[in-house]
Enzyme design. Structure first.
Site, PDB file in Angstrom:
ATOM      1  N   THR A 135       0.865  -1.407  -0.026  1.00  0.00           N
ATOM      2  CA  THR A 135       0.210   0.095  -0.100  1.00  0.00           C
ATOM      3  C   THR A 135       0.758   1.370  -0.023  1.00  0.00           C
ATOM      4  O   THR A 135       0.696   2.217  -0.856  1.00  0.00           O
ATOM      5  CB  THR A 135      -0.807  -0.029   1.188  1.00  0.00           C
ATOM      6  OG1 THR A 135      -1.866  -1.086   1.260  1.00  0.00           O
ATOM      7  CG2 THR A 135      -1.822   1.275   1.095  1.00  0.00           C
ATOM      8  N   ASN A 136       1.759   1.374   0.838  1.00  0.00           N
ATOM      9  CA  ASN A 136       2.873   2.373   0.918  1.00  0.00           C
ATOM     10  C   ASN A 136       3.452   2.476  -0.534  1.00  0.00           C
ATOM     11  O   ASN A 136       3.979   3.580  -0.653  1.00  0.00           O
ATOM     12  CB  ASN A 136       3.759   2.319   2.051  1.00  0.00           C
ATOM     13  CG  ASN A 136       3.133   2.757   3.497  1.00  0.00           C
ATOM     14  OD1 ASN A 136       3.319   4.156   3.533  1.00  0.00           O
ATOM     15  ND2 ASN A 136       2.863   1.842   4.026  1.00  0.00           N
TER      16      ASN A 136
ATOM     17  N   LYS B 175      -0.838 -10.625   6.719  1.00  0.00           N
ATOM     18  CA  LYS B 175      -0.590  -9.419   7.445  1.00  0.00           C
ATOM     19  C   LYS B 175      -1.810  -8.570   7.627  1.00  0.00           C
ATOM     20  O   LYS B 175      -2.764  -8.468   6.957  1.00  0.00           O
ATOM     21  CB  LYS B 175       0.032  -8.264   6.242  1.00  0.00           C
ATOM     22  CG  LYS B 175       0.165  -7.014   6.834  1.00  0.00           C
ATOM     23  CD  LYS B 175       0.587  -6.091   5.862  1.00  0.00           C
ATOM     24  CE  LYS B 175       0.761  -4.760   6.459  1.00  0.00           C
ATOM     25  NZ  LYS B 175       0.886  -3.552   5.391  1.00  0.00           N
TER      26      LYS B 175
ATOM     27  N   ILE C 291       4.768  -5.763   9.175  1.00  0.00           N
ATOM     28  CA  ILE C 291       5.108  -4.923   7.742  1.00  0.00           C
ATOM     29  C   ILE C 291       4.582  -3.634   8.222  1.00  0.00           C
ATOM     30  O   ILE C 291       3.546  -3.076   8.342  1.00  0.00           O
ATOM     31  CB  ILE C 291       4.453  -5.492   6.629  1.00  0.00           C
ATOM     32  CG1 ILE C 291       4.821  -6.874   6.467  1.00  0.00           C
ATOM     33  CG2 ILE C 291       4.568  -4.925   5.403  1.00  0.00           C
ATOM     34  CD1 ILE C 291       3.968  -7.680   5.335  1.00  0.00           C
TER      35      ILE C 291
END
Length: 325
Positions: free
Chosen positions: A63-64, A187, A230
Site C-alpha cells: 500500500t505504501n 498481514k 510489515i
C-alpha cells in the site's frame, strides 16, 4: 508447489513459514513530470538506506508503495533494483515480497508468475473487491485457494478491509486458508490482535504465521504468537523498529514495551497523514527531492503547511533513538 525454503535469510525453513521480524513496505518515488515515471536515482538511494539498516525483509508495491498505480514492468524493475542493491551491500538473500492489486483471479495468478520471474520470494495478496457485494466468505476462501494452487511462490494474505470495500478475512477463513501449503502468512492491517492469538492456537509457526499490519501493536502481537510486522514506519526509522523487535526476542520486555509506546506516537503521524504525508516526511527528513515525494495522481499532493509541520513534529520523537543505534 514451492516450499518455505523459498526464503533464505538465515532462518531455518523448518522454523517459520515466513521470515520473522521487521519488513518494510518500501515507498515508491516518482519524477515531477506529466508521466510521473519512477525516480530511479531516489528509489535506489532509498533501497540502500533500508537494506543497509538490517531490516528483515522488503515489500515492494505494498500500500505504501502504491501498488495500484504500478505497471508489471515497473514492479519487475523495482524487485530487480532492490535485489541488486542488496547484493551490492552483501545482503543478496534478503527476502523480497511483492504486492499486487488484481480485479480477478486470472490476473492475480499472472501477477504471481511475474513476481517469481522478477525474483520475489512471496506475493502479498488482497481480496479482489470491485464486485465486493458478491464476495461472500466462500468466494474469498475460494479465491485464495485457487491463487495459492497456481502461484509459483508462497502467498501472504493481506487483510486490509479499508482498501477492499470493507471485506474482512475473518478467523474462520484464516483457519481454512492457513492449512494450504502455499499460504504462509497473513498481514493483519485490520488490527485484529485476537486473530493473531487464534492463529497461534491453530498453527505451528512452520505452517502459517501472523504479522502485525502496523508497528504500534507489534509487542502485543508478539506476546500472543505473532512473528513480526510489515510497517511503513521502517521507511524512516528502521533501526528503531528492529531494536524493538530484538529487545522483545532477548526477553527485555520492559524496554521493548517502553520503545513500543514511543513508536506508537510516530505511527500515528504516518497513519493520519496518509501515503502522501508519509512520502513527504520521509523525503523531508532523508534529504530526497521533495518533487519526488508526490503520489501518482489523482492522489492529492501533501501541500498544507500546517499539516506538514504537524507530521514532522509528530514523527520526530524517534530521531535521537534512531541516531543512537
Amino acid at each position: 508447489m514451492p516450499s518455505n525454503e523459498t526464503f533464505s535469510n538465515g532462518t531455518a525453513a523448518t522454523q517459520y513459514s515466513f521470515p520473522p521480524g521487521i519488513h518494510v513496505p518500501s515507498l515508491t518515488f516518482f519524477t515531477n513530470d506529466k508521466a510521473q515515471s519512477i525516480d530511479w536515482e531516489t528509489q535506489e538511494k532509498h533501497f540502500e538506506f533500508l537494506i543497509s539498516n538490517d531490516l528483515h525483509g522488503i515489500v515492494i508495491a505494498g500500500t505504501n508503495g502504491e501498488a495500484a498505480t504500478l505497471s508489471s514492468e515497473e514492479k519487475t524493475r523495482l524487485v530487480q533494483t532492490a535485489r541488486k542493491t542488496a547484493q551490492r551491500l552483501g545482503r543478496g538473500d534478503v527476502p523480497i515480497t511483492i504486492g499486487g492489486v488484481a480485479g480477478c483471479t486470472r490476473d492475480a495468478i499472472q501477477q504471481t508468475i511475474e513476481a517469481k520471474d522478477a525474483g520475489a520470494n512471496a506475493y502479498l495478496a488482497l481480496v479482489p473487491s470491485y464486485f465486493h457485494f458478491a464476495m461472500s466468505q466462500d468466494a474469498i476462501v475460494a479465491f485464495f485457494q485457487e491463487l495459492a494452487d497456481a502461484s509459483p511462490i508462497p502467498l501472504v494474505i493481506y487483510n486490509f478491509p479499508g482498501v477492499v470495500s470493507g471485506l474482512d478475512v475473518n478467523s474462520e477463513m484464516l483457519d481454512i486458508l492457513g492449512k494450504h501449503k502455499n499460504i504462509v502468512a497473513v498481514k493483519l492491517t485490520c488490527g485484529g490482535i485476537a486473530k493473531v492469538a487464534r492463529i497461534s492456537a491453530s498453527f505451528q509457526k512452520s505452517e502459517f504465521v501472523a504479522l502485525a499490519g502496523q508497528s504500534d501493536w507489534l509487542i502485543p502481537a508478539l506476546s500472543v504468537g505473532g512473528v513480526g510486522t510489515i510497517t511503513g514506519v521502517a521507511n524512516l526509522y528502521p533501526k528503531t523498529c528492529v531494536e524493538m523487535y530484538n529487545l522483545y526476542q532477548a526477553g527485555k520486555l520492559a524496554e521493548a514495551s517502553a520503545l513500543q509506546i514511543k513508536l506508537s506516537v510516530t505511527e500515528w503521524g504516518f497513519g493520519k497523514s496518509g501515503i502522501n504525508g508519509t512520502k513527504y516526511v520521509v523525503a523531508h527528513k532523508r534529504g530526497y527531492p521533495e518533487t519526488s515525494a508526490d503520489c501518482r495522481r489523482p492522489y492529492p499532493r501533501y501541500m498544507d503547511a500546517e499539516k506538514r509541520k504537524w507530521v514532522v513534529s509528530q514523527v520526530s520523537g524517534l530521531d535521537e533513538i534512531e541516531k543512537s543505534l
